[in-house]
Design an enzyme around this catalytic site. Structure first.
Site: not given
Ligand code: IPE
Ligand code: IPE
Ligand code: MG
Length: 238
Positions: A10, A58
């Site tokens: 993340d 997502n």
């Molecule tokens: C979890 O991260 C999913 C992945 C790392 C693929 P998110 O960024 O989607 O989670 P939330 O929305 O912060 O809970």
């Molecule tokens: C993790 O990074 C990747 C996925 C969830 C696909 P994020 O895209 O969630 O990055 P933040 O949480 O917005 O920084």
């Molecule tokens: Mg995230």
């Protein structure tokens, strides 16, 4: 050593934002971190590595970002499969196949088939994965067997249920790492992490490297796992 390490990768978006870059740039750098991590885990002798790359939630992101993430999965498999295969890594993809573009399903199938005889470590990518969706799908599969008369309700126990999940052939994770400082599970491996040790790191995923992995493992090694029983010093039989 933890036998199975699972990671919620993340912080790609925040990494990009802090540099004034589009979110997709963060995801691109995230793939490099993924590569580093697979390599570092292999060197450290971690038997099972499971990475959360795209959740069933997502899809709520803009189509442009979803497409960018799908494109990166395509590029990763195309570019890295031969090397993973040569290094003896067995690749698996867990998650729902629903709404996944046909060409990605083919790539996933090829990655799994091409590496199915490999015994030098296990890389599992959770793609279009949601813990609840997986549990529901498992329940449907078992219910179908009951309806067909090949299974009775009383035969369904925890082992049977675990065997109906996408992770049926994997041991439960010992260590779950989440980067970017968020202290939540976000629907990852809900069933499987019942007794995993959780390590939340403040690093954003694109900055993650082997040292961070080693640090998380060192933290894991200081933990006392009890699985509901008593700690050693609490047991009267010593
Ligand atoms: C979890 O991260 C999913 C992945 C790392 C693929 P998110 O960024 O989607 O989670 P939330 O929305 O912060 O809970
Ligand atoms: C993790 O990074 C990747 C996925 C969830 C696909 P994020 O895209 O969630 O990055 P933040 O949480 O917005 O920084
Ligand atoms: Mg995230």
């Amino acid at each position: 050593m933890p036998r199975h390490v699972a990671i919620i990768m993340d912080g790609n978006g925040r990494w990009a934002k802090s540099r004034g870059l589009p979110r997709a740039a963060g995801h691109e750098r995230g793939v490099e971190a993924l590569r580093r991590t697979v390599e570092a885990a292999g060197k450290m002798g971690i038997e099972y590595l499971t990475l959360f790359s795209f959740s069933t939630e997502n899809w709520r992101r803009p189509a442009e970002e979803v497409n960018a993430l799908f494109g990166l999965l395509r590029a990763y498999v195309k570019r890295d499969l031969a090397r993973l295969k040569a290094e003896g890594v067995r690749v698996r993809i867990i998650g729902s196949r629903e709404n996944v573009p046909e060409d990605i399903l083919e790539l996933i199938g090829k990655a799994e088939r091409d590496t199915q005889d490999n015994r030098g470590g296990n890389l599992t990518i959770a793609f279009n994965y949601g813990g609840r969706e997986e549990i529901v799908r498992a329940a449907q599969g078992l219910a179908r067997q009951v309806a067909e008369g090949t299974l009775t309700p009383d035969e369904i126990d925890a082992d049977k249920f675990a065997g109906a999940l996408d992770t049926s052939v994997l041991p439960d994770p010992d260590l779950l790492i989440r980067t970017s400082g968020e202290a939540r599970i976000s629907n990852f491996l809900l069933w499987q992490i019942a007794y995993a040790e959780l390590v939340i790191l403040d690093v954003l995923w694109p900055d993650f490297n082997g040292d961070h992995l080693a640090g998380a493992i060192a933290a894991f090694q200081t933990r006392e796992r009890r699985f509901g029983a008593l700690a050693d010093e609490g047991r009267e039989d010593g």
